[in-house]
Structure formats: structure tokens, C-alpha cells
Design an enzyme around this catalytic site. Structure first.
Site, PDB file in Angstrom:
ATOM      1  N   HIS A  57       0.856  -1.195   0.000  1.00 38.14           N
ATOM      2  CA  HIS A  57       0.000   0.000   0.000  1.00 38.14           C
ATOM      3  C   HIS A  57       0.886   1.236   0.000  1.00 38.14           C
ATOM      4  CE1 HIS A  57      -3.884   1.995   1.738  1.00 38.14           C
ATOM      5  NE2 HIS A  57      -3.244   2.791   0.885  1.00 38.14           N
ATOM      6  N   GLU A 126      -7.141   1.245  -4.478  1.00 34.83           N
ATOM      7  CA  GLU A 126      -7.823   1.741  -3.273  1.00 34.83           C
ATOM      8  C   GLU A 126      -9.004   2.579  -3.760  1.00 34.83           C
ATOM      9  OE1 GLU A 126      -6.937   3.747   1.087  1.00 34.83           O
ATOM     10  OE2 GLU A 126      -5.529   4.126  -0.552  1.00 34.83           O
ATOM     11  N   HIS A 213      -5.360  -0.104   6.235  1.00 36.50           N
ATOM     12  CA  HIS A 213      -4.872   0.805   7.283  1.00 36.50           C
ATOM     13  C   HIS A 213      -5.767   0.765   8.529  1.00 36.50           C
ATOM     14  CE1 HIS A 213      -7.581   3.505   5.122  1.00 36.50           C
ATOM     15  NE2 HIS A 213      -6.688   3.860   4.228  1.00 36.50           N
ATOM     16  N   ASP A 245       3.760   4.858  11.947  1.00 42.92           N
ATOM     17  CA  ASP A 245       4.532   6.103  11.822  1.00 42.92           C
ATOM     18  C   ASP A 245       4.426   6.999  13.049  1.00 42.92           C
ATOM     19  OD1 ASP A 245       1.917   6.945  11.505  1.00 42.92           O
ATOM     20  OD2 ASP A 245       2.294   8.118   9.691  1.00 42.92           O
ATOM     21  N   ASP A 269       1.569   3.429   3.236  1.00 42.09           N
ATOM     22  CA  ASP A 269       0.543   4.336   2.699  1.00 42.09           C
ATOM     23  C   ASP A 269       1.194   5.667   2.331  1.00 42.09           C
ATOM     24  OD1 ASP A 269      -1.907   5.263   1.841  1.00 42.09           O
ATOM     25  OD2 ASP A 269      -2.736   5.594   3.840  1.00 42.09           O
ATOM     26  N   ALA A 303      -3.366  12.718   4.877  1.00 41.86           N
ATOM     27  CA  ALA A 303      -3.370  12.428   3.438  1.00 41.86           C
ATOM     28  C   ALA A 303      -2.194  11.520   3.100  1.00 41.86           C
ATOM     29  CB  ALA A 303      -3.298  13.725   2.640  1.00 41.86           C
TER      30      ALA A 303
END
Length: 377
Positions: A57, A126, A213, A245, A269, A303
Site C-alpha cells: 500500500h 484503493e 490501514h 509512523d 501508505d 493524506a
């Protein structure tokens, strides 16, 4: 005449869940043996040799984005090798049929051209079969009904490229599409979803195998309504993507996922600002502001991320209190298994020689894809 057999010697090798001092012999792009006193051209290395990481991803990195076509996807491949990634799925954004199809054709063209770094194992779509309740940074106006007809229109000429699709399983028609995709070998994940616990369980009966996610953009856990998060934490057989993260998830949420989920898949991501300084960027035609490494829309929505996968591995170790042996598996074997990529994800004779050499600090020193050194520091 130079031998066609390479032997990596001097590293600790992660094999079957634990490190051992051994040599790794590589022939014809595959691991031919793991042991001692192996014959071949010896390359002395120092550090921890782990299976190459797989990022299923990722939207972009180093100023490049999947939606912009083959050139950007190839540059993503090159950049990802610096971070120990040996396989990735360029990931599309929620977009209209023409834009989505163009992006998939770009991924296909990049695969045909041959990746300069990390191998391109297919595309991750996605959307656009997402729910309206949790759009995140996706354009809710681009959502389509999850029908076989819409899928065929979106993927015309590229169905052989799609390996993973994220959708909202509560939408009418989703279960039929899930079953059709699962029958074709496409993994299906629940994301941007307001699904109830029971709807996730029912979707699993049709072939749903992943959660996109985890925690982000899905119905939360409540003690009387477990929601999609509760399903991910309790239902056997679900693989859950985790963005470690420290921005998308509190460290305790990562720790809970590691303890509870059937299988954790470390992902990034990431968007184009990964490997780049703070500044203003783009994601799916939307302006993204990156400050302190956090990528947000003007409205404040996260984002994507600026995470790289070797940092995700280190963070998972720190957040969840696990070993490198455990965390590396979450970025390699677990992902390979979830995608049906049986030829990679482990250091084992017969498998692809996709390898990552880490130093004592967990930084990438060398990356090999199919036995070829594609990055060296």
C-alpha cells in the site's frame, strides 16, 4: 570465467523466525542454499540479512505518484530499493473510470518495461468502491457501486495487473464482487468503511481477507458495537495493514494490533512527499501540506504518510516491544502470504533472492532483488 553463483557471507541471517550465522548462496536469481562453506563468488557483508520488505500500500515516494503513469512508477521502484523494499504494489487513488484505467495501464507498462529497483507485483486499487462515511483523503465524489460491470470498465485491458483491491464491504453488491475477485486470485481488503462487525464477518465468507490501514477510516471499536476495528482485532484469518509512523496510530494502538490481530502487515501508505522535505505536495489532485513529516489536506485530514518501510519496522519494534525478527516478518513473509506471493518473503532455498541487509541501527546497507544488488550504501 566469473562464477554465476554469489555467496553472501558474514551476516546474521533471519531464517524461519530466528537469526543464525550462515552464508546465503544465490544462483539464477534464487536462493540455492543457506549454510556454511558454500561455493561461489563470496561477497563479505556485515549486519542483519532479512527478507526484502514488501509494501502493498504505497501511493508515491520521492516526488513520484502512481496516478501519473509508468515513469513515476518506475522511479518509485528505484527509490524504494533504498529502503529495503524488494516488492511493492503501486496504489491508486479514488478517481473516475478513465483516470483509474490510465493509472492501471501505467502500472502495467512499468511492469513490462522492467523495474530498476523493487519488483512491481501488480497494482493495489484503493477505490473507487469506497464508503462515504470515512473518506479520509479520498474523493468521496468518485465512489462507484461495487459491481462486476464497473470493475470491468475500470480495469479494461489491465485485469491481469490488479492484485489487491480495497472496498467498503457494506455497500450493496460488494459481496458478489468480493467473491468474483477472490475466485480470480485478487486479494480484497475492507477500507474506508462503516461496516458493522457482522458485515465484515459475512464479507469474509465471500473471500475478504484484509483490513486496509487498521483503525484509520473505518467504524471504530465500541463495547456494544465492535465495528470494523473490533472485527480486525478478533476475527481469525484477517490480515490487518498497520501504518507504524506514530502519526496515524498511537504506539499503544500498534501494540494492541500486534497482540490481537491474526496477521499484521506493515505498510507505509506513503505519498510523494516520502523521502522529501516538508512542503506542499499533491495527492489525487488535492493539495497536501507536509509539516513535521505529517501529510494533511487543508481541512486537516491525514493524506497518506511520509513513512518508509525500514522506519516502520523500527517503529513497530519500539511501539510494540517486539524483536527485529518479529517486525521484519510483518514487512515480508506476512505480506507475501497475504498476497499469495509464495516465491518471496523468506530466506529459504528455492525462493527469490529478495534480500535486505540492515546495519546495527536498522538502516538499509544493501538491497538485492532476484539476486541483483539494486542498492548499496
Amino acid at each position: 570465467m566469473k562464477s554465476e553463483t554469489l555467496v553472501l557471507s558474514g551476516a546474521r541471517v533471519l531464517r524461519e523466525g530466528s537469526f543464525l550465522d550462515a552464508d546465503v548462496q544465490i544462483r539464477d536469481g534464487r536462493i540455492s542454499a543457506v549454510g556454511e562453506d558454500l561455493e561461489g563468488d563470496v561477497l563479505r557483508v556485515c549486519g542483519d540479512l532479512v527478507p526484502g520488505f514488501l509494501d502493498e500500500h504505497i501511493h508515491g515516494i520521492a516526488g513520484h505518484d502512481t496516478m501519473r503513469g509508468a515513469h513515476d512508477v518506475l522511479e518509485m521502484s528505484r527509490a524504494l530499493a533504498r529502503h529495503g523494499v524488494t516488492t511493492f504494489l503501486p496504489t491508486t487513488m479514488n478517481a473516475g473510470p478513465e483516470e483509474t484505467n490510465a493509472a492501471l495501464r501505467g502500472v502495467k507498462a512499468a511492469m513490462q518495461a522492467g523495474a530498476p529497483g523493487a519488483d512491481i507485483a501488480g497494482a493495489h486499487m484503493e477505490g473507487p468502491f469506497l464508503g462515504a462515511a470515512y473518506p479520509g483523503a479520498q474523493k468521496a465524489g468518485a465512489n462507484l457501486a461495487p459491481t462486476r460491470e464497473n470493475y470491468a470498465r475500470l480495469t479494461e485491458g489491465t485485469q491481469d495487473v490488479v492484485r489487491l483491491l480495497t472496498l467498503a464491504p457494506e455497500n450493496p453488491g460488494a459481496r458478489d464482487l468480493i467473491a468474483a475477485l477472490a475466485a480470480c486470485g485478487v486479494a480484497v481488503s475492507a477500507g474506508h468503511t462503516d461496516a458493522k462487525y457482522e458485515q465484515i464477518r459475512e464479507a469474509m465468507e465471500s473471500g475478504l481477507t484484509q483490513m486496509t490501514h487498521l483503525y484509520n477510516c473505518m467504524s471504530p471499536l465500541h463495547h456494544r458495537a465492535p465495528g470494523a476495528v473490533g472485527a480486525a482485532l478478533t476475527l481469525e484469518g484477517l490480515s490487518s495493514q498497520v501504518i507504524a509512523d506514530g502519526i496515524h496510530l498511537h504506539p499503544a494502538a500498534v501494540k494492541l494490533a500486534v497482540r490481537a490481530c491474526s496477521r499484521v502487515l506493515l505498510i507505509t501508505d506513503a505519498m510523494e512527499a516520502a523521502d522529501m522535505p516538508d512542503g506542499d505536495y499533491d495527492l489525487g489532485g488535492q493539495k497536501v501540506f507536509v509539516r513535521g513529516g505529517a501529510a494533511r489536506l487543508a481541512a486537516g485530514n491525514l493524506a497518506g504518510s511520509t513513512l518508509t518501510l525500514e522506519r516502520g519496522v523500527r517503529n513497530a519494534m519500539r511501539f510494540a516491544g517486539i524483536s527485529l525478527e518479529q517486525a521484519a516478518v510483518m514487512a515480508s513473509a506476512n505480506v507475501a502470504d497475504a498476497l499469495g506471493l509464495a516465491d518471496r518473503g523468506r530466506i529459504r532455498p528455492g525462493l527469490r533472492a529478495d534480500l535486505c541487509l540492515l546495519d546495527a541501527a536498522g538502516e538499509v546497507r544493501m538491497t538485492l532483488v532476484a539476486g541483483k544488488i539494486v542498492y548499496e550504501r
